[in-house]
Design a protein around this motif. Structure first.
Motif, mmCIF file in Angstrom:
data_model
loop_
_atom_site.group_PDB
_atom_site.id
_atom_site.type_symbol
_atom_site.label_atom_id
_atom_site.label_comp_id
_atom_site.label_asym_id
_atom_site.label_seq_id
_atom_site.Cartn_x
_atom_site.Cartn_y
_atom_site.Cartn_z
ATOM 1 N N GLY A 53 -31.621 175.245 2.040
ATOM 2 C CA GLY A 53 -32.633 174.769 2.977
ATOM 3 C C GLY A 53 -33.885 174.341 2.241
ATOM 4 O O GLY A 53 -34.059 174.617 1.054
ATOM 5 N N SER A 54 -34.770 173.677 2.952
ATOM 6 C CA SER A 54 -35.951 173.145 2.288
ATOM 7 C C SER A 54 -37.100 174.138 2.204
ATOM 8 O O SER A 54 -37.841 174.132 1.251
ATOM 9 C CB SER A 54 -36.411 171.865 2.983
ATOM 10 O OG SER A 54 -36.728 172.131 4.325
ATOM 11 N N ASP B 91 -32.195 172.835 8.980
ATOM 12 C CA ASP B 91 -33.038 172.289 7.926
ATOM 13 C C ASP B 91 -32.308 172.348 6.584
ATOM 14 O O ASP B 91 -32.897 172.581 5.542
ATOM 15 C CB ASP B 91 -34.385 172.996 7.852
ATOM 16 C CG ASP B 91 -35.486 172.057 7.384
ATOM 17 O OD1 ASP B 91 -35.244 170.836 7.345
ATOM 18 O OD2 ASP B 91 -36.569 172.534 7.044
ATOM 19 N N SER C 296 -27.915 165.102 4.899
ATOM 20 C CA SER C 296 -28.537 165.664 3.700
ATOM 21 C C SER C 296 -27.566 165.863 2.549
ATOM 22 O O SER C 296 -27.974 165.850 1.400
ATOM 23 C CB SER C 296 -29.171 167.019 4.027
ATOM 24 O OG SER C 296 -30.172 166.887 4.977
ATOM 25 N N ASP D 247 -30.282 167.930 8.116
ATOM 26 C CA ASP D 247 -31.384 168.871 8.303
ATOM 27 C C ASP D 247 -31.890 168.947 9.740
ATOM 28 O O ASP D 247 -32.701 169.792 10.053
ATOM 29 C CB ASP D 247 -32.530 168.567 7.341
ATOM 30 C CG ASP D 247 -33.211 167.237 7.604
ATOM 31 O OD1 ASP D 247 -32.635 166.396 8.308
ATOM 32 O OD2 ASP D 247 -34.316 167.047 7.088
ATOM 33 N N GLU E 152 -30.657 171.072 3.326
ATOM 34 C CA GLU E 152 -30.970 169.939 2.452
ATOM 35 C C GLU E 152 -29.920 169.706 1.378
ATOM 36 O O GLU E 152 -29.946 168.682 0.714
ATOM 37 C CB GLU E 152 -32.330 170.160 1.785
ATOM 38 C CG GLU E 152 -33.476 170.311 2.753
ATOM 39 C CD GLU E 152 -33.782 169.067 3.565
ATOM 40 O OE1 GLU E 152 -33.260 167.986 3.257
ATOM 41 O OE2 GLU E 152 -34.542 169.185 4.528
#
Length: 136
Positions: free
Chosen positions: A108-109, A93, A42, A61, A95
């Motif tokens: 993070g997403s 996760d 990522s 991720d 990103e």
């Protein structure tokens, strides 16, 4: 073969502008042996402090760890894993990653599972460059 690209400066390409072109293609050598890690990179960030070699972290991720790396010519050389989460969690996760004021910051997403349930693993991990900073 997994590869990462480095571009010179960040800017958005408007409709009349040419898209960004990579300045250099980096090949991961030796290749990452975990397909889940190799196919889900990522982001990467490096801390350039004084004349010493930079401290660099690679994140994905689908794993619960980041990975240190070094740059040698056109090779991104994977190093040791830095675990960000305890055993009971599957993935960060993550990103995106950045370095500022002596710390790496991961983005993070989302904070919810696709089912809508809260994910306990979505706390904001922080790691000092020395490797001994506060965590979740």
């Amino acid at each position: 073969m997994a590869a990462a690209s480095m571009t010179g400066g960040a800017h958005s390409a408007g409709p009349a502008e040419k898209p960004l072109e990579p300045k250099q293609i980096l090949h991961i050598q030796p290749p990452l042996t975990d397909d889940k890690e190799a196919e889900n990179i990522s982001g990467a960030a490096c801390a350039f402090v004084s004349d010493a070699a930079p401290s660099c972290l690679l994140i994905g991720d689908e794993k619960k760890y980041a990975r240190f790396f070094t740059l040698k010519g056109d090779a991104l050389v994977p190093g040791k894993q830095l675990y960000l989460l305890p055993k009971e969690f599957d993935e960060t996760d993550a990103e995106g990653i950045a370095f500022s004021n002596g710390m790496y910051f991961l983005m993070g997403s989302y904070g919810l599972k696709k089912s809508g349930d809260f994910q306990d693993s979505r706390c904001p991990p922080r790691q000092r460059r020395s490797g001994h900073g506060p965590g979740c």
